[in-house]
Design an enzyme around this catalytic site. Structure first.
Site, PDB file in Angstrom:
ATOM      1  N   TYR A  52      -9.403  11.117  -1.352  1.00 29.27           N
ATOM      2  CA  TYR A  52      -8.231  11.204  -2.416  1.00 29.27           C
ATOM      3  C   TYR A  52      -8.003  12.250  -2.083  1.00 29.27           C
ATOM      4  CZ  TYR A  52      -9.948   8.890  -6.467  1.00 29.27           C
ATOM      5  OH  TYR A  52     -10.295   7.699  -6.856  1.00 29.27           O
ATOM      6  N   GLU A  54      -4.593  12.486  -4.725  1.00 26.42           N
ATOM      7  CA  GLU A  54      -4.250  12.517  -5.894  1.00 26.42           C
ATOM      8  C   GLU A  54      -2.631  13.496  -5.992  1.00 26.42           C
ATOM      9  OE1 GLU A  54      -5.869  12.494  -9.335  1.00 26.42           O
ATOM     10  OE2 GLU A  54      -6.849  11.108  -9.637  1.00 26.42           O
ATOM     11  N   ASP A 197      16.300  -4.725  -5.942  1.00 25.54           N
ATOM     12  CA  ASP A 197      14.696  -5.186  -5.776  1.00 25.54           C
ATOM     13  C   ASP A 197      14.457  -5.714  -4.084  1.00 25.54           C
ATOM     14  OD1 ASP A 197      12.123  -6.229  -4.695  1.00 25.54           O
ATOM     15  OD2 ASP A 197      11.280  -7.060  -6.762  1.00 25.54           O
ATOM     16  N   THR A 223       8.892  -4.213  -0.520  1.00 25.91           N
ATOM     17  CA  THR A 223       7.550  -4.186  -0.341  1.00 25.91           C
ATOM     18  C   THR A 223       7.392  -3.963   1.183  1.00 25.91           C
ATOM     19  OG1 THR A 223       8.065  -6.298   0.031  1.00 25.91           O
ATOM     20  CG2 THR A 223       6.705  -6.486  -1.751  1.00 25.91           C
ATOM     21  N   LYS A 226       6.615  -7.569   3.550  1.00 26.52           N
ATOM     22  CA  LYS A 226       8.020  -9.007   4.071  1.00 26.52           C
ATOM     23  C   LYS A 226       8.611  -9.123   5.937  1.00 26.52           C
ATOM     24  CE  LYS A 226       6.695  -9.839  -0.621  1.00 26.52           C
ATOM     25  NZ  LYS A 226       7.716 -10.162  -2.497  1.00 26.52           N
ATOM     26  N   ARG A 232       0.933  -4.217   4.182  1.00 24.68           N
ATOM     27  CA  ARG A 232       0.247  -4.746   2.181  1.00 24.68           C
ATOM     28  C   ARG A 232       0.990  -3.324   1.388  1.00 24.68           C
ATOM     29  NH1 ARG A 232       0.495  -9.403   0.755  1.00 24.68           N
ATOM     30  NH2 ARG A 232       0.266  -9.876   2.281  1.00 24.68           N
TER      31      ARG A 232
END
Ligand SMILES: *Cc1c(COP(=O)(O)O)cnc(C)c1O
Length: 416
Positions: A52, A54, A197, A223, A226, A232
């Protein structure tokens, strides 16, 4: 206790093994897909999945983050070097999450956004009604002309009428260069934020094979899986410190909880590849292969939207044919060639049927295929389309494509 997947969960192991075989035996030509490197998959399968973290590097809400901090900082530094920008947030779980954070950071619910229509090549998150972007914001669209190109004068007219707070540029199915400078002019004219984008073209942009959205766009998302061929995930970039702060808060604590540190580490590994000289060669080849695909299909009498391509994808139109995009998608699938149906300018069929297909070159280029292979494949695609109902022919081509694919091994095992 320690379990190996093959013995502990043979059921799931089998699906992974089968997926490797599917990816190996078929020709993957979905324009948004790619093959990532084993090194990227090693980072994704690493112990960072247990952590974790955060918050952001060196400002966390949990102890024990010293190595997560290092990994995330390396990812950020490489992203900034790759796209020549000042700030990067590498935490978005996906491209859609990245886009959600941009709106959440910069406008209030109900304010106006102007993006490219989904049926003209835009993305769901650019204001499409079924998406949060069309539900939470007042969304308006621009599209392409019948020639398949954006008419920037028309976008200017629409922007002047709509007076949006944010203009979104970038697409999921657009084969031509995007003129970010023109979009900047339009945004300036109406006092809008320009949001680019580059989910589809990022791998070309960082190689200098497509113009960069910087310095024109205020904020840029992409992304990483791609054309970039990484794990991913998503990413947000800007040169504006004030926007960067708002974006960071919009991602965490705004939209997400703990970052996927294993994926962030994998993004860093992917960026290292994107920064290497080999990447420039790859990106050039992606374009050369898509160009060859378009040339052969045109020579075989097929209608290519916009008459060709400047990037990694080709849109084929069947408006003048008896069969649909759905039929073509199914026939090519039966021939071992994976593409997707797509709407085309002047569309006459429903979005579930469509009159086109979208074909991309990034994945097969990652397998090492060049113009010679793309010439063979493009001719096979045309053979399938010429004989759309000839199932025996499709089965024969499937075997031929499997044989061709076997010369271009991508992975030698299902799990790294
Ligand atoms: C793929 C894509 C996205 C969304 O990415 P996901 O990771 O699937 O959420 C956003 N914008 C564009 C233009 C895309 O093509």
């Amino acid at each position: 206790m320690s379990y190996a997947i093959e013995s502990f969960d043979p059921e799931i192991f089998e699906t992974i093994q089968n997926e490797l075989e599917r990816q190996t035996d078929h020709l993957e030509m979905i324009a948004s897909e790619n093959f990532t490197q084993p090194a990227v998959m090693e980072a994704m399968g690493s112990v960072f999945t247990n952590k974790y973290a955060e918050g952001y590097p060196y400002k966390r809400y949990y102890g024990g983050c010293e190595f997560a901090d290092k990994a995330e900082q390396i990812a950020i530094d490489r992203a900034c070097e790759l796209f020549d920008c000042k700030f990067a947030n590498v935490q978005p779980h996906s491209g859609s999450q990245a886009n959600g954070a941009v709106y959440a950071a910069l406008i209030k619910a109900g304010e106006k956004i102007l993006g490219m229509d989904l049926s003209h090549g835009g993305h769901l998150t650019h204001g499409s009604k079924p998406s949060f972007s069309g539900k939470n914001y007042s969304s308006f669209t621009y599209g392409v002309e019948l020639d398949g190109r954006i008419n920037y004068d028309k976008v200017m007219e629409i922007a002047k009428t709509v007076q949006p707070k944010i203009i979104v540029c970038g697409a999921s199915a657009y084969a031509r260069e995007i003129d970010f400078a023109k979009f900047r002019e339009i945004a300036d004219e109406v006092g809008a934020v320009l949001f680019a984008d580059i989910a589809h073209i990022a791998g070309l942009v960082c190689a200098g094979e497509h113009p960069s959205p910087f310095p024109y766009a205020d904020v840029v998302t992409t992304t990483t899986h791609k054309t970039l061929a990484g794990p991913r995930g998503g990413m947000i970039m800007t040169n504006d410190e004030d926007i960067a702060k708002k974006i960071n808060s919009a991602i965490f604590p705004g939209l997400q909880g703990g970052p996927l540190v294993h994926v962030i580490a994998a993004k860093a590994v992917g960026f290292k590849y994107n920064l290497s000289p080999a990447w420039k060669t790859y990106a050039k080849q992606v374009k050369a292969n898509a160009t060859k695909l378009a040339e052969v299909l045109i020579a075989r009498g097929y209608d290519i939207v916009s008459g060709g391509t400047d990037n990694h994808l080709v849109l084929v139109s069947f408006l003048n044919k008896e069969f649909s995009g759905k039929d073509a998608d199914a026939a090519l699938g039966a021939a071992g060639i994976t593409v997707n149906k797509n709407t085309v300018p002047g569309e006459t069929r429903s979005p579930f049927v469509t009159s086109g297909i979208r074909i991309g070159s990034p994945a097969l280029t990652s397998r090492g295929m060049k113009e010679a292979e793309f010439e063979v494949i493009a001719n096979k695609i045309a053979d399938v389309l010429d004989h759309i109902d000839d199932h025996a022919l499709h089965a024969t081509i499937k075997e031929e494509m499997k044989a061709l694919a076997s010369d271009f091994v991508i992975y030698d095992k299902p799990i790294y």
